[in-house]
Design a protein around this motif. Sequence first.
Motif, PDB file in Angstrom:
ATOM      1  N   UNK A 138      53.325 -18.498   8.998  1.00  0.00           N
ATOM      2  CA  UNK A 138      55.074 -18.711   8.882  1.00  0.00           C
ATOM      3  C   UNK A 138      55.119 -19.130  10.197  1.00  0.00           C
ATOM      4  N   UNK A 139      56.436 -20.029  10.220  1.00  0.00           N
ATOM      5  CA  UNK A 139      56.783 -21.362  11.106  1.00  0.00           C
ATOM      6  C   UNK A 139      58.479 -20.737  11.444  1.00  0.00           C
ATOM      7  N   UNK A 140      58.987 -21.259  13.291  1.00  0.00           N
ATOM      8  CA  UNK A 140      60.161 -21.117  13.393  1.00  0.00           C
ATOM      9  C   UNK A 140      60.244 -21.859  14.043  1.00  0.00           C
ATOM     10  N   UNK A 141      61.858 -22.658  13.451  1.00  0.00           N
ATOM     11  CA  UNK A 141      62.374 -24.251  14.208  1.00  0.00           C
ATOM     12  C   UNK A 141      63.201 -24.265  15.064  1.00  0.00           C
ATOM     13  N   UNK A 142      63.585 -24.186  16.285  1.00  0.00           N
ATOM     14  CA  UNK A 142      64.868 -24.267  16.662  1.00  0.00           C
ATOM     15  C   UNK A 142      64.831 -25.114  17.604  1.00  0.00           C
ATOM     16  N   UNK A 143      65.803 -25.525  18.888  1.00  0.00           N
ATOM     17  CA  UNK A 143      66.066 -26.606  19.762  1.00  0.00           C
ATOM     18  C   UNK A 143      64.880 -26.739  20.072  1.00  0.00           C
ATOM     19  N   UNK A 144      63.892 -27.892  20.145  1.00  0.00           N
ATOM     20  CA  UNK A 144      62.982 -28.887  21.278  1.00  0.00           C
ATOM     21  C   UNK A 144      61.635 -27.571  21.137  1.00  0.00           C
ATOM     22  N   UNK A 145      61.538 -26.830  20.083  1.00  0.00           N
ATOM     23  CA  UNK A 145      60.280 -25.860  20.213  1.00  0.00           C
ATOM     24  C   UNK A 145      60.024 -25.367  18.367  1.00  0.00           C
ATOM     25  N   UNK A 146      58.949 -25.292  18.471  1.00  0.00           N
ATOM     26  CA  UNK A 146      57.968 -24.756  17.272  1.00  0.00           C
ATOM     27  C   UNK A 146      57.201 -23.894  16.732  1.00  0.00           C
ATOM     28  N   UNK A 147      57.347 -22.509  16.191  1.00  0.00           N
ATOM     29  CA  UNK A 147      55.947 -21.341  16.481  1.00  0.00           C
ATOM     30  C   UNK A 147      55.747 -20.933  15.230  1.00  0.00           C
ATOM     31  N   UNK A 148      54.514 -21.042  15.265  1.00  0.00           N
ATOM     32  CA  UNK A 148      54.134 -21.123  13.628  1.00  0.00           C
ATOM     33  C   UNK A 148      53.228 -19.538  14.465  1.00  0.00           C
ATOM     34  N   UNK A 149      53.410 -18.784  13.269  1.00  0.00           N
ATOM     35  CA  UNK A 149      52.242 -17.412  13.107  1.00  0.00           C
ATOM     36  C   UNK A 149      51.579 -16.769  12.055  1.00  0.00           C
ATOM     37  N   UNK A 150      51.274 -16.125  12.162  1.00  0.00           N
ATOM     38  CA  UNK A 150      50.753 -15.781  11.377  1.00  0.00           C
ATOM     39  C   UNK A 150      49.060 -14.814  11.136  1.00  0.00           C
ATOM     40  N   UNK A 151      48.679 -14.622   9.872  1.00  0.00           N
ATOM     41  CA  UNK A 151      47.008 -14.311  10.160  1.00  0.00           C
ATOM     42  C   UNK A 151      46.053 -15.285   9.009  1.00  0.00           C
ATOM     43  N   UNK A 152      44.914 -15.918  10.157  1.00  0.00           N
ATOM     44  CA  UNK A 152      44.155 -16.695   9.164  1.00  0.00           C
ATOM     45  C   UNK A 152      42.464 -16.289   8.859  1.00  0.00           C
ATOM     46  N   UNK A 153      42.002 -16.198   8.347  1.00  0.00           N
ATOM     47  CA  UNK A 153      40.398 -16.205   7.826  1.00  0.00           C
ATOM     48  C   UNK A 153      39.912 -17.397   7.974  1.00  0.00           C
ATOM     49  N   UNK A 154      39.429 -18.207   7.819  1.00  0.00           N
ATOM     50  CA  UNK A 154      38.496 -19.587   7.861  1.00  0.00           C
ATOM     51  C   UNK A 154      37.131 -20.063   8.447  1.00  0.00           C
ATOM     52  N   UNK A 155      37.146 -20.783   7.856  1.00  0.00           N
ATOM     53  CA  UNK A 155      35.484 -21.890   8.692  1.00  0.00           C
ATOM     54  C   UNK A 155      35.201 -22.837   9.469  1.00  0.00           C
ATOM     55  N   UNK A 156      37.559 -23.305   9.104  1.00  0.00           N
ATOM     56  CA  UNK A 156      37.760 -24.352   9.501  1.00  0.00           C
ATOM     57  C   UNK A 156      38.575 -24.776  10.530  1.00  0.00           C
ATOM     58  N   UNK A 157      38.412 -25.937  11.591  1.00  0.00           N
ATOM     59  CA  UNK A 157      39.309 -25.761  12.418  1.00  0.00           C
ATOM     60  C   UNK A 157      40.213 -26.828  11.950  1.00  0.00           C
ATOM     61  N   UNK A 158      41.324 -26.385  13.031  1.00  0.00           N
ATOM     62  CA  UNK A 158      42.655 -27.533  12.233  1.00  0.00           C
ATOM     63  C   UNK A 158      43.379 -27.767  13.580  1.00  0.00           C
ATOM     64  N   UNK A 159      44.192 -28.937  13.680  1.00  0.00           N
ATOM     65  CA  UNK A 159      44.640 -29.414  14.998  1.00  0.00           C
ATOM     66  C   UNK A 159      45.840 -28.930  14.500  1.00  0.00           C
ATOM     67  N   UNK A 160      47.034 -27.611  14.899  1.00  0.00           N
ATOM     68  CA  UNK A 160      47.799 -27.337  14.685  1.00  0.00           C
ATOM     69  C   UNK A 160      48.676 -28.112  15.143  1.00  0.00           C
ATOM     70  N   UNK A 161      48.574 -28.039  16.732  1.00  0.00           N
ATOM     71  CA  UNK A 161      49.968 -29.194  16.723  1.00  0.00           C
ATOM     72  C   UNK A 161      49.949 -30.411  16.341  1.00  0.00           C
ATOM     73  N   UNK A 162      48.634 -31.712  15.454  1.00  0.00           N
ATOM     74  CA  UNK A 162      49.240 -32.620  15.202  1.00  0.00           C
ATOM     75  C   UNK A 162      49.598 -32.102  13.384  1.00  0.00           C
ATOM     76  N   UNK A 163      48.520 -31.234  13.202  1.00  0.00           N
ATOM     77  CA  UNK A 163      49.840 -30.901  11.495  1.00  0.00           C
ATOM     78  C   UNK A 163      51.057 -30.549  11.877  1.00  0.00           C
TER      79      UNK A 163
END
Length: 409
Positions: A42-67
């Motif tokens: 899930x994602x929330x976006x407001x003035x000057x801020x993005x918050x990403x929350x949730x649940x993940x099961x994975x073998x991958x590495x992902x740069x949340x910031x870059x995406x």
Amino acid sequence: MSYLFTSESVSEGHPDKLCDQISDALLDAFLKEDPESKVACETLATTGLVVCAGEVKTEAYVSIDDVVRDVIKEVGYDKSDYQFDYKSCGVLSVIHSQSPDINQGVERNDIKSQGAGDQGIMFGYACNEMDNFMPLPIELAHRFVQELAYIRKETDLMPYLRPDSKSQVTVKYSNDHKPERIDTIVLSTQHDPKVNGKKLTSKMIADDIQKYLIPRVIESCPEKVRALFDSNYKLYVNPTGSFVIGGPHGDTGLTGRKIIVDTYGGRGAHGGGAFSGKDPSKVDRSAAYAARHIAKNMVAAGICDQVLVQLSYAIGRAKPVGIFIDTYGSAKVNKNDGEIAKIIEKTFDLTPYGIIERYKLKNPIYQPTASYGHFGRDPYTKTIKGKKVEFFTWEKLDSIDLLKNAFNK
């Protein structure tokens, strides 16, 4: 007696849609590296801020910031004047591991017995109003904001446009449910306060919309739809008079708040489950895609003129606990809706495994679905990491013969 029906859409720059795109971009990033990833983001976006929350099961590495920043840049939030832009906004990730209680019902030693990731009801709908078997109001609403985004990003026709916009289309229908004319168009678009040194007014924007946008949308429609536009339709542009403050600064965005925009614009029904940010083990998404495919191919095969398909599941169980069909009295076969449902149940594999395999849903195909609707889109193929990947597979008309044989047509 004739009646009016209205649907709305929003642009890729709408704050809720921005969040949908970020959630699906994260899902794609995980699936690209690990197709077995289980994601609920899930994602929330407001003035000057993005918050990403949730649940993940994975073998991958992902740069949340870059995406996150890549999506914001692509959408067009690239100026500090917007008080939300990809360079300066903060990105906070609070994503954690998936609950083992959920996972034990989904992953099995025998992959074909994979259970549904949650309980719930999902709907698919199709009708013959448009060539893509979508209802006319939502299809036109999508086209208005999609074309407006194209004008903003690819032309200099309306240089004052900003990313956030909404559309609404009201269609007049006859008593026998046939579109008669376009009654009302409502368009609200974020804009710069001035253009060429002059204060920008809603009338100036309305003049440009009539000059550039509406003709382009009409031209994109088949002849039978063009004929529905007469000189008497009502047009409302930025009804409040000004729309300078918009995007996440004007209204906090959340993933999953535009589920009617994502589907059929209020026609048919909706089970309540959002799509974006969810991997295909979540039947909220995958079963809704399967239901749309069945409905679209039923109408295309001449089984009926319109149809609603409902599927329902229990968490951890593979087969749907219920299949419901409503042809609204438009069936062209000598079967009632209950009998049609029985034939559909025998004709399609509607287990989570069957759906995922049939529509190739473990591929990174989801970000394009997160704006301008998940349905009515043209399937296409794209090469990703040397592999040909199919997008919008559920929109293929590849079950027509299967259905004709099943119904002896």
